[in-house]
Design a protein around this motif. Structure first.
Motif, PDB file in Angstrom:
ATOM      1  N   LEU A   1     -12.932  20.528   5.543  1.00 27.41           N
ATOM      2  CA  LEU A   1     -13.409  21.328   6.664  1.00 27.41           C
ATOM      3  C   LEU A   1     -12.570  21.107   7.921  1.00 27.41           C
ATOM      4  N   SER A   2     -12.124  19.871   8.140  1.00 27.81           N
ATOM      5  CA  SER A   2     -11.421  19.539   9.376  1.00 27.81           C
ATOM      6  C   SER A   2      -9.933  19.865   9.313  1.00 27.81           C
ATOM      7  N   LEU A   3      -9.295  19.536   8.215  1.00 31.60           N
ATOM      8  CA  LEU A   3      -7.842  19.633   8.118  1.00 31.60           C
ATOM      9  C   LEU A   3      -7.375  20.725   7.175  1.00 31.60           C
ATOM     10  N   GLY A   4      -8.286  21.271   6.391  1.00 28.86           N
ATOM     11  CA  GLY A   4      -7.928  22.372   5.517  1.00 28.86           C
ATOM     12  C   GLY A   4      -7.283  21.981   4.214  1.00 28.86           C
ATOM     13  N   HIS A   5      -7.417  20.717   3.826  1.00 27.55           N
ATOM     14  CA  HIS A   5      -6.872  20.284   2.539  1.00 27.55           C
ATOM     15  C   HIS A   5      -7.705  19.132   1.998  1.00 27.55           C
ATOM     16  N   PRO A   6      -7.631  18.878   0.695  1.00 25.45           N
ATOM     17  CA  PRO A   6      -8.396  17.756   0.116  1.00 25.45           C
ATOM     18  C   PRO A   6      -7.881  16.423   0.642  1.00 25.45           C
ATOM     19  N   VAL A   7      -8.733  15.423   0.595  1.00 22.84           N
ATOM     20  CA  VAL A   7      -8.300  14.091   0.976  1.00 22.84           C
ATOM     21  C   VAL A   7      -7.339  13.553  -0.081  1.00 22.84           C
ATOM     22  N   GLN A   8      -6.354  12.798   0.357  1.00 20.19           N
ATOM     23  CA  GLN A   8      -5.372  12.204  -0.530  1.00 20.19           C
ATOM     24  C   GLN A   8      -5.631  10.698  -0.674  1.00 20.19           C
ATOM     25  N   ARG A   9      -5.174  10.147  -1.751  1.00 20.19           N
ATOM     26  CA  ARG A   9      -5.187   8.696  -1.871  1.00 20.19           C
ATOM     27  C   ARG A   9      -4.147   8.125  -0.913  1.00 20.19           C
ATOM     28  N   ALA A  10      -4.490   7.077  -0.197  1.00 24.47           N
ATOM     29  CA  ALA A  10      -3.598   6.506   0.805  1.00 24.47           C
ATOM     30  C   ALA A  10      -2.352   5.916   0.157  1.00 24.47           C
ATOM     31  N   ALA A  11      -1.280   5.867   0.918  1.00 21.95           N
ATOM     32  CA  ALA A  11      -0.027   5.272   0.452  1.00 21.95           C
ATOM     33  C   ALA A  11      -0.252   3.807   0.074  1.00 21.95           C
ATOM     34  N   PRO A  12       0.548   3.285  -0.862  1.00 23.96           N
ATOM     35  CA  PRO A  12       0.332   1.914  -1.344  1.00 23.96           C
ATOM     36  C   PRO A  12       0.306   0.845  -0.260  1.00 23.96           C
ATOM     37  N   VAL A  13       1.046   1.038   0.826  1.00 22.81           N
ATOM     38  CA  VAL A  13       1.045  -0.003   1.855  1.00 22.81           C
ATOM     39  C   VAL A  13      -0.358  -0.252   2.386  1.00 22.81           C
ATOM     40  N   TYR A  14      -1.200   0.797   2.420  1.00 21.53           N
ATOM     41  CA  TYR A  14      -2.536   0.650   2.987  1.00 21.53           C
ATOM     42  C   TYR A  14      -3.514  -0.008   2.023  1.00 21.53           C
ATOM     43  N   SER A  15      -3.182  -0.071   0.759  1.00 21.16           N
ATOM     44  CA  SER A  15      -4.014  -0.791  -0.206  1.00 21.16           C
ATOM     45  C   SER A  15      -3.351  -2.101  -0.633  1.00 21.16           C
ATOM     46  N   SER A  16      -2.275  -2.479   0.058  1.00 21.36           N
ATOM     47  CA  SER A  16      -1.550  -3.709  -0.270  1.00 21.36           C
ATOM     48  C   SER A  16      -1.702  -4.762   0.813  1.00 21.36           C
ATOM     49  N   MET A  17      -2.670  -4.570   1.684  1.00 19.30           N
ATOM     50  CA  MET A  17      -2.899  -5.502   2.790  1.00 19.30           C
ATOM     51  C   MET A  17      -4.393  -5.780   2.908  1.00 19.30           C
ATOM     52  N   TRP A  18      -4.712  -6.750   3.752  1.00 17.59           N
ATOM     53  CA  TRP A  18      -6.112  -6.994   4.080  1.00 17.59           C
ATOM     54  C   TRP A  18      -6.569  -5.983   5.117  1.00 17.59           C
ATOM     55  N   ARG A  19      -7.682  -5.353   4.854  1.00 15.92           N
ATOM     56  CA  ARG A  19      -8.431  -4.605   5.847  1.00 15.92           C
ATOM     57  C   ARG A  19      -9.897  -4.921   5.627  1.00 15.92           C
ATOM     58  N   ASP A  20     -10.708  -4.668   6.651  1.00 16.27           N
ATOM     59  CA  ASP A  20     -12.076  -5.179   6.589  1.00 16.27           C
ATOM     60  C   ASP A  20     -12.995  -4.430   5.638  1.00 16.27           C
ATOM     61  N   HIS A  21     -12.505  -3.384   4.962  1.00 15.64           N
ATOM     62  CA  HIS A  21     -13.324  -2.858   3.861  1.00 15.64           C
ATOM     63  C   HIS A  21     -13.475  -3.912   2.766  1.00 15.64           C
ATOM     64  N   ASN A  22     -12.519  -4.876   2.708  1.00 16.54           N
ATOM     65  CA  ASN A  22     -12.656  -5.991   1.772  1.00 16.54           C
ATOM     66  C   ASN A  22     -13.958  -6.752   1.991  1.00 16.54           C
ATOM     67  N   VAL A  23     -14.336  -6.952   3.244  1.00 15.05           N
ATOM     68  CA  VAL A  23     -15.545  -7.712   3.554  1.00 15.05           C
ATOM     69  C   VAL A  23     -16.764  -7.062   2.906  1.00 15.05           C
ATOM     70  N   PHE A  24     -16.829  -5.754   2.984  1.00  8.60           N
ATOM     71  CA  PHE A  24     -18.013  -5.056   2.480  1.00  8.60           C
ATOM     72  C   PHE A  24     -17.976  -4.913   0.961  1.00  8.60           C
ATOM     73  N   ASN A  25     -16.806  -4.654   0.408  1.00  9.13           N
ATOM     74  CA  ASN A  25     -16.713  -4.637  -1.051  1.00  9.13           C
ATOM     75  C   ASN A  25     -17.016  -6.014  -1.639  1.00  9.13           C
ATOM     76  N   MET A  26     -16.657  -7.055  -0.928  1.00  3.55           N
ATOM     77  CA  MET A  26     -17.012  -8.409  -1.334  1.00  3.55           C
ATOM     78  C   MET A  26     -18.523  -8.575  -1.429  1.00  3.55           C
ATOM     79  N   GLN A  27     -19.240  -7.907  -0.536  1.00  2.00           N
ATOM     80  CA  GLN A  27     -20.697  -8.021  -0.481  1.00  2.00           C
ATOM     81  C   GLN A  27     -21.420  -6.903  -1.246  1.00  2.00           C
ATOM     82  N   ARG A  28     -20.676  -6.203  -2.092  1.00  3.15           N
ATOM     83  CA  ARG A  28     -21.213  -5.148  -2.949  1.00  3.15           C
ATOM     84  C   ARG A  28     -21.680  -3.919  -2.161  1.00  3.15           C
ATOM     85  N   ILE A  29     -21.083  -3.707  -0.990  1.00  2.01           N
ATOM     86  CA  ILE A  29     -21.303  -2.480  -0.225  1.00  2.01           C
ATOM     87  C   ILE A  29     -20.089  -1.590  -0.469  1.00  2.01           C
TER      88      ILE A  29
END
Length: 460
Positions: A376-404
């Motif tokens: 709706l916002s950008l006019g295209h489907p969401v893409q999987r992020a580039a590998p660099v963004y899944s190759s580092m620590w980000r705080d979504h790790n904290v929540f996935n660690m806690q089963r969120i």
């Protein structure tokens, strides 16, 4: 994307429409977004010094009616938590971003051993500005720009009259970048991740069904996150009074362990190349490419010369994909050291943080919500992020660690424009609506968002 990633059943809990898009977009003011990003970004906030930036966010939330509170492991390093909605039966969504920004230590006695003078003089460490249509400054890129986007998103929902059924948590945390307590740099002043989102989850009074770490991802998303370890590799030798030293023919036979660093670093380099190739990991949620690099070398005391040194330390940073455990890396490094034949060595992890990954089926509704919002916002489907963004620590790790179930997603990482701020705010706002639902129209759940095939990443 051309990599064929698919996630069956990615469907948002609630529908969002073109009418929702129009109403919320009309409530987003680009000038306000830029001014907020610059005001927040221009508050110096290196790790350990987040107090003023946190207070700024707290005051903004209070003025805008988001009922903020402070929850901190120390009074100077608070997590700021605001809330909106919660009047019905929708899901709860938590946004988080970090207040600290990468920077030198600003201790000249330490920085002199790591940075060139011209690097230290770069104004982008702590200053942000708008020039030629783009935003400059490391604090906006990482991470107060994305923080601005979800704050503006929440205000837009409120302004446009969207009271949410589920609860929306708006959180700003210290310490995501670091530091870590190592050697004499110990105690709470050197804690990073332990007092940020991790502390917030345990002590912040939050109960999210889903979480989003708002960070620059070039509008892609991933629910994979790498961890890391820092290994202290100690190379032992013998201190010999310099006038008594008999120079050996080869450095390998020198009693001073510093002379054996070349052979050890060569072995580490070859190990790192193998490790990186063997540690690559891919799932529906992202590609992780963990890397390794020597971070520091310490040996001897410069002013207490006269007999060389008996000890030299290397500090090796090693990325960990979501499936790796610290013991397997420890064993691998010990095998490397034995094979290198560099003498007495011991290896110990002085920092350990495992990586994590959301369960694909559990995170699917959140991915569906981001996909619907992106379309709706950008006019295209969401893409999987580039590998660099899944190759580092980000705080979504904290929540996935806690089963969120949690993802990381956000605007253009480098040199975002004012339009990137408003586009990202709109994506976040529509995502929140698609997850939490509208309080006065909970029946909207019966009108579920359409599933665009089996693939929200646009790999049709």
């Amino acid at each position: 994307m051309a990599d064929g990633v698919q996630l069956p059943g990615a469907q948002a809990p609630f529908a969002v429409t073109d009418a929702d898009r129009a109403a919320i977009a009309a409530a987003i003011d680009e000038t306000e977004a830029v001014e907020l990003a610059l005001a927040l970004g221009n508050i110096p906030s290196p790790a350990g010094h987040e107090f003023e930036a946190g207070n700024f966010v707290y005051d903004w939330m209070a003025r805008e009616g988001f009922n903020p509170r402070k929850v901190g492991a120390t009074p100077q390093r608070n997590n700021i938590i605001g809330t909106y909605g919660g009047a019905g039966e929708g899901k709860n969504l938590l946004f988080t971003a970090h207040l600290d920004t990468e920077a030198p230590t600003w201790n000249p006695d330490l920085d002199a051993y790591k940075y060139r003078a011209e690097t230290l003089a770069n104004p982008e460490w702590e200053k942000c500005w708008l020039e030629d249509g783009v935003l400059y400054g490391y604090p906006i890129a990482n991470d107060r720009g994305p923080m601005t986007c979800f704050l503006i998103a929440a205000k837009a929902l409120k302004t446009a009259g969207y009271d949410l059924a589920g609860k929306l948590y708006l959180t700003a945390c210290p310490g995501e970048i670091g530091p870590e307590p190592i050697e004499e740099h110990r105690g709470v002043d050197y804690m990073g991740k332990d007092i940020g989102a991790h502390y917030l989850f345990h002590h912040g009074g939050v109960a999210p069904d889903y979480a989003i770490a708002a960070e620059g991802c070039d509008y892609g998303l991933t629910w994979v996150g790498c961890g890391y370890a820092v290994f202290r590799i100690r190379l032992w030798g013998e201190g010999v009074f310099t006038p008594l030293l008999s120079q050996p023919e080869t450095s390998a036979d020198h009693p001073n362990p510093i002379y054996r660093l070349g052979a050890l670093t060569d072995a580490i380099h070859e190990w790192s190349r193998r490790y990186e190739a063997e540690s690559a990991y891919e799932s529906a949620g992202g590609v992780a490419l963990p890397k390794a690099q020597i971070a520091s070398v310490r040996g001897g005391i410069p002013y207490a010369f006269g007999a060389g040194t008996e000890l030299v330390n290397l500090y090796l940073e090693v990325g960990l994909n979501p499936r790796q455990r610290i013991a397997e890396v420890q064993h691998s490094l010990e095998r490397m050291a034995r094979a290198a034949g560099v003498g007495e060595v011991d290896i110990e992890p002085v920092v350990v943080r495992h990586g994590f990954e959301a369960d694909a089926a559990e995170v699917a509704p959140l991915v569906g919500a981001v996909d619907a919002a992106t379309r709706l916002s950008l006019g295209h489907p969401v893409q999987r992020a580039a590998p660099v963004y899944s190759s580092m620590w980000r705080d979504h790790n904290v929540f996935n660690m806690q089963r969120i179930p949690a993802i990381t997603t956000g605007f253009k990482r480098w040199r975002p424009s004012p339009k990137d701020l408003t586009d990202s705010a709109l994506v976040y706002a529509l995502t929140a609506l698609a997850v939490c639902g509208r309080a006065d129209n909970v029946a909207a759940k019966a009108h579920r968002a359409p599933v665009y095939g089996d693939n929200p990443f646009g790999n049709d």
